[in-house]
Design a protein around this motif. Structure first.
Motif, PDB file in Angstrom:
ATOM      1  N   ILE A  73       0.645  -0.897  -0.026  1.00  0.00           N
ATOM      2  CA  ILE A  73      -0.051   0.153  -0.101  1.00  0.00           C
ATOM      3  C   ILE A  73       1.015   1.487   0.354  1.00  0.00           C
ATOM      4  O   ILE A  73       1.775   1.316   1.194  1.00  0.00           O
ATOM      5  N   ASP A  74       0.682   2.078  -0.874  1.00  0.00           N
ATOM      6  CA  ASP A  74       1.572   3.439  -1.119  1.00  0.00           C
ATOM      7  C   ASP A  74       1.109   4.605  -0.415  1.00  0.00           C
ATOM      8  O   ASP A  74      -0.169   4.528  -0.443  1.00  0.00           O
ATOM      9  N   ASP A  75       2.169   5.169   0.600  1.00  0.00           N
ATOM     10  CA  ASP A  75       1.829   6.255   1.067  1.00  0.00           C
ATOM     11  C   ASP A  75       1.048   6.447   2.377  1.00  0.00           C
ATOM     12  O   ASP A  75       1.140   7.053   3.395  1.00  0.00           O
ATOM     13  N   ALA A 202      10.258   1.486   3.543  1.00  0.00           N
ATOM     14  CA  ALA A 202      10.794   3.192   3.069  1.00  0.00           C
ATOM     15  C   ALA A 202      10.251   3.611   2.109  1.00  0.00           C
ATOM     16  O   ALA A 202      10.182   2.764   1.644  1.00  0.00           O
ATOM     17  N   HIS A 203      10.054   4.248   2.902  1.00  0.00           N
ATOM     18  CA  HIS A 203       9.678   5.477   0.860  1.00  0.00           C
ATOM     19  C   HIS A 203       9.561   6.867   0.693  1.00  0.00           C
ATOM     20  O   HIS A 203       9.286   7.301   0.104  1.00  0.00           O
ATOM     21  N   SER A 204      10.720   6.527   1.147  1.00  0.00           N
ATOM     22  CA  SER A 204      11.264   8.308   1.475  1.00  0.00           C
ATOM     23  C   SER A 204      11.107   9.067   2.526  1.00  0.00           C
ATOM     24  O   SER A 204      10.470   8.242   2.995  1.00  0.00           O
ATOM     25  N   THR A 206      10.538  12.732   1.831  1.00  0.00           N
ATOM     26  CA  THR A 206       9.685  13.846   1.350  1.00  0.00           C
ATOM     27  C   THR A 206       9.120  13.583   0.197  1.00  0.00           C
ATOM     28  O   THR A 206       8.336  13.786  -0.575  1.00  0.00           O
ATOM     29  N   HIS A 207       8.802  11.425  -0.255  1.00  0.00           N
ATOM     30  CA  HIS A 207       9.328  10.757  -1.449  1.00  0.00           C
ATOM     31  C   HIS A 207       9.118  12.600  -3.174  1.00  0.00           C
ATOM     32  O   HIS A 207       8.150  12.574  -3.744  1.00  0.00           O
ATOM     33  N   PRO A 208      10.252  11.984  -3.292  1.00  0.00           N
ATOM     34  CA  PRO A 208      10.473  13.387  -4.406  1.00  0.00           C
ATOM     35  C   PRO A 208      10.985  12.358  -5.182  1.00  0.00           C
ATOM     36  O   PRO A 208      10.428  11.061  -5.578  1.00  0.00           O
TER      37      PRO A 208
HETATM   38 ZN   LIG Z   1       3.806   6.799  -2.779  1.00  0.00          ZN
END
Ligand SMILES: [Zn+2]
Length: 314
Positions: A73-75, A202-204, A206-208
């Motif tokens: 699931i993203d974010d 982990a998804h960074s 700041t989401h760049p």
């Molecule tokens: Zn994302």
């Protein structure tokens, strides 16, 4: 009828090609008013449980011996806890939640949610001209094209356009995010992690777009994003999910940085199923969840590329 035929063909091909593989499913937002509805997710979970061994990133091994699947699931918007998690519990499937830490740990707006909020404030306007681009707020394809353009820009230019649009709107998004934009509450996340059926990815920070960062910023996004999640959960975080994730948002340089940061697996948004021998664990393909189960089973059977090529030719 066409749907039924495709389901049968996919099922047949799936049975013929059945072998070791890793299918990684991607979910974003789910809800009664979202393109992906809860009942579609429930059907997908039941299908996956029947056909695949469900895994979490900590169980990753290159020696895959059977059809395996992960659900990402993203974010980590609130619906991950309120809608997706109860369905996963009911079907007995594990979940991987990929969260940018500025959003999840510090309640900072995701940059694209600020953009979405600003676009929503423009509803009713025929056209909006910003950053040299024009879009129609009530025309979905126009909005999608505008968002794709903004996403492709270096972070400073991207933020400049969002700021310009907020200037047109005449106000900033509220400091306390409206419910539809909020992340999973941290206590709720702790509760899910405690069951052992949910892992953080982990998804960074700041989401760049990672390829847009210089080496120092790249390292910071990879190492801080991970360290903060490990400090929060008290568990190792072994997986990284590329923000945005399509080809062009990762390359050899970002992959070397992902490896150096110590990740064992990394998810992209390049469509496909991963098979032993042709799978790079730091560039895992994923399958986007589709509102119709037959479209999803087609992707899982390896017929998705044919469908996309055909759609591209039409
Ligand atoms: Zn994302």
């Amino acid at each position: 009828m066409k749907e039924r035929i495709w389901s049968l063909v996919s099922e047949l091909v799936w049975r013929m090609r059945r072998g070791p593989c890793l299918a990684v499913l991607t979910l974003h937002r789910v809800g009664p008013n979202q393109p992906i509805r809860p009942d579609a997710v429930a059907r997908m979970f039941a299908y996956l449980r029947r056909h695949f061994r469900m895994m979490l990133p900590s169980q990753w091994t290159e020696a895959l011996s059977e059809p395996s699947a992960m659900i990402t699931i993203d974010d980590g918007h609130e619906d991950a806890h309120e809608i997706i998690y109860p369905l996963a519990r009911r079907e007995g499937v594990p979940l991987v939640i990929c969260v940018p830490t500025d959003y999840f740990l510090r309640d900072r707006w995701l940059w694209f949610d600020r953009l979405n909020w600003a676009i929503a404030q423009c509803a009713g306007k025929a056209q909006v001209r910003v950053g040299g681009e024009t879009f129609s707020p009530d025309h979905r394809p126009s909005v999608v094209a505008f968002k794709m353009h903004v996403k492709s820009l270096p972070p400073a230019d991207r933020d400049g356009i969002v700021a310009e649009l907020l200037g047109i709107v005449g106000r900033e998004p509220p400091t306390v995010m409206p419910k539809e934009y909020r992340p999973v509450p941290r206590e709720a996340m702790r509760g899910m992690l405690a069951t052992g059926t949910v892992e953080l990815c982990a998804h960074s920070v700041t989401h760049p777009v990672m390829t847009r960062l210089d080496d120092a910023a790249l390292r910071e996004e990879l190492t801080r994003g991970r360290a903060e999640l490990e400090a929060f959960s008290g568990r190792p975080v072994v997986a990284f999910c590329y923000p945005h994730g399509q080809s062009g948002t990762f390359d050899d340089r970002t992959q070397a940085a992902v490896a150096q940061a110590g990740y064992r697996v990394a998810f992209t948004s390049v469509p496909g199923v991963n098979r032993p021998g042709s799978t790079d664990p730091l560039r895992l393909k994923r399958v986007h969840v589709h509102p119709r189960l037959s479209m999803l089973t087609r992707e899982l059977a390896g017929l998705g590329g044919w469908r996309r090529r055909r759609a591209g030719a039409e």
